[in-house]
Design an enzyme around this catalytic site. Structure first.
Site, mmCIF file in Angstrom:
data_model
loop_
_atom_site.group_PDB
_atom_site.id
_atom_site.type_symbol
_atom_site.label_atom_id
_atom_site.label_comp_id
_atom_site.label_asym_id
_atom_site.label_seq_id
_atom_site.Cartn_x
_atom_site.Cartn_y
_atom_site.Cartn_z
ATOM 1 N N ASN A 88 20.476 1.598 -15.502
ATOM 2 C CA ASN A 88 20.753 1.831 -14.132
ATOM 3 C C ASN A 88 19.625 1.377 -13.474
ATOM 4 O OD1 ASN A 88 21.124 2.681 -11.545
ATOM 5 N ND2 ASN A 88 20.874 4.970 -11.671
ATOM 6 N N GLY A 89 19.819 0.219 -12.728
ATOM 7 C CA GLY A 89 18.572 -0.369 -11.767
ATOM 8 C C GLY A 89 18.750 -1.701 -12.029
ATOM 9 N N TYR A 141 23.308 8.522 0.790
ATOM 10 C CA TYR A 141 24.826 8.140 0.487
ATOM 11 C C TYR A 141 25.154 7.972 -1.126
ATOM 12 C CZ TYR A 141 29.139 4.915 0.170
ATOM 13 O OH TYR A 141 30.047 4.540 -0.079
ATOM 14 N N GLY A 200 30.109 3.598 -9.764
ATOM 15 C CA GLY A 200 30.707 2.329 -10.449
ATOM 16 C C GLY A 200 31.844 2.405 -10.811
ATOM 17 N N CYS A 250 25.718 1.490 -10.961
ATOM 18 C CA CYS A 250 26.145 2.242 -12.043
ATOM 19 C C CYS A 250 25.630 3.665 -11.979
ATOM 20 C CB CYS A 250 25.627 1.386 -13.106
ATOM 21 S SG CYS A 250 23.779 1.149 -13.217
#
Length: 485
Positions: free
Chosen positions: A117-118, A257, A42, A16
């Site tokens: 996020n996580g 990436y 996302g 995300c």
């Protein structure tokens, strides 16, 4: 639904991206633009919540930001000068609108919206205890545990209740929280997931990556520091650090990436680091060849670095169609294989009779590498060598990355020789873990305080994995089937 990477089934996915605005008229419109810039993080669903000073307004949708948040009617239904949003990837298990963020709840102190996020690595244990005490969950997201911990905390102020909640969770989180009192942005003490702060006039902006600030015309101010909470209330901005000092461990895969090449993370250009990885790869694993060919698009910067270091020409030997998303017909294996060529096609006139070196960012299951090597051979390549701009991915991630279970990771079940055979390459090599750290400006990986979370390569997890450890006989990805970054 379009995908950023047409070989989407065989890459690790950052689940995300988050974006928040405080103090700007039409904040939701800025959030929509920011989320569009973070779409690569996302692509399963998106959501925006705004606050107009009296009421909270939320819209969630499956699919991309464009098409769901690009009309005046939709943005007009999200009024206010404060807003936050979220884009997510799907994970194993059900994909449902109820799990799309921001998550919102009415607490005793008023509305509470959170974009995360996580991944909370003790979410299942905390959830079981909360349910035992009477909490009723509305989603299967690990993020909702934070809301319930805030709601049930015995501390007096909302800020203290929020800090109390964070001290009960483990794992990775970058959070943007909206309450009637203001906006809070924070990162976990290790800073595993990224978050930056910017300014647009008098407005304060938070985003997963600097590229989102660029897109909305905001000025980058600084990174939100690991373990830091930034509280924005009108024009008042303050910072607190409620956690004890700990050596940061940001996710190293952001540089490999996840982040866009035009982003800056921890004052380092993602593009420059990826080129440096390619240069290091050429030093460590040279090969006598005619062409350096990137696997589009993630392999391009590393391939440029490899070509410059080796002196072998860089060429676009694989041409990507920008007008095709997921294969739209898959009635059988033959047509499914042809669908790959709708997305990528070999530049046959360039490749025929040549010794080529393919550069990609990672190998996960190995299925993509196998297809690409086969594509090169069918185009007449004399030799096909594969070079990977990261170490072998041998371990699953429990910090908000959609990773296959370990048994499905090629490097976890095969040695280098058998991996080479599996993808049908003439040779295969990965950058070393020390080489990756050198590309990031270090002398190598320090075993005690390496400076980054590299658990997917080393198995050195920087936090406890309570849910995983408590369920050794349970499939981890079934247990966490609805974790939402």
């Amino acid at each position: 639904m379009l995908t950023t990477n047409p070989f989407d089934d065989d890459h690790l996915h950052e689940e995300c991206g988050i974006f928040g605005v405080s103090g700007s008229a039409g904040a939701a419109a800025l959030v929509a633009l920011g989320l569009h810039a973070l779409q690569h993080r996302g692509q399963e669903a998106a959501g925006i919540t705004s606050f107009d000073g009296a009421n909270f307004h939320t819209r969630k949708a499956m699919g991309h930001v464009a098409g769901n948040f690009d009309s005046e009617a939709v943005i007009g239904a999200l009024p206010g000068e404060v807003a936050c949003g979220h884009v997510r990837y799907s994970t194993t298990g059900e994909t449902a609108l109820r799990n799309v963020q921001p998550l919102y709840a009415e607490l005793a102190s008023g509305g509470f919206a959170v974009a995360h996020n996580g991944n909370i690595s003790n979410a299942m244990k905390v959830r079981r205890e909360l349910i035992r005490r009477g909490s009723i969950f509305q989603s299967t997201s690990d993020t909702e545990t934070i809301i319930h911990l805030v709601a049930t905390s015995n501390y007096r102020t909302l800020l203290d209740r929020f800090i109390d909640a964070l001290k009960q969770v483990e794992g990775a989180y970058a959070l943007i929280v909206m309450t009637p009192e203001g906006m809070i942005a924070c990162r976990d003490p290790l800073g595993i997931r990224p978050l930056v702060m910017g300014k647009l006039g008098d407005a304060v902006i938070f985003a997963s990556e600097t590229v989102a600030l660029d897109v909305v015309g905001a000025e980058f101010v600084r990174d939100v520091q690991p373990g830091e909470l930034i509280i924005v209330q009108g024009t008042d901005i303050r910072s607190i650090r409620p956690f004890g000092p700990v050596a940061p461990r940001p996710c190293i895969f952001e540089w490999v990436y996840f982040s866009r090449p035009d982003s800056i993370v921890n004052d380092q250009s993602i593009y420059s680091v990826r080129k440096a990885i390619g240069e290091q790869l050429a030093i460590e694993s040279p090969v006598d060849a005619d062409l350096i060919i990137p696997v589009p698009d993630s392999g391009v910067p590393a391939a440029i670095g490899y070509a410059q270091q080796s002196g072998i020409p860089f060429e676009l030997g694989i041409i990507r169609s920008h007008y095709v998303g997921r294969t739209f017909i898959q009635p059988g294996d033959k047509v499914r294989h042809l669908g790959v060529k709708l997305k990528h096609n070999a530049n046959r006139a360039l490749i025929q009779g040549k010794r080529v070196v393919l550069i990609d960012d990672s190998i996960v299951r190995g299925t993509t590498s196998l297809k690409i090597v086969q594509m090169m051979r069918e185009a007449g390549a004399a030799e096909v060598h594969m070079r990977i701009a990261s170490p072998p991915t041998k371990h699953s991630c429990f910090y908000g990355v959609d990773t296959p279970e370990r048994a499905k990771l090629l490097a976890a079940t095969h040695d280098l020789a058998s991996m080479t055979d599996f993808i049908h390459a003439d040779s295969l090599a990965f950058v070393s873990i020390d080489g990756l750290y050198k590309a990031l400006g270090k002398e190598g990986r320090a075993p005690i305080r390496p400076g980054y979370c590299d658990a997917c390569f080393t198995g050195d997890y920087p936090t406890s994995l309570t849910d995983h450890d408590d369920s050794a006989d349970v499939d981890q990805f079934a247990m966490l089937e609805e974790r939402v970054a």
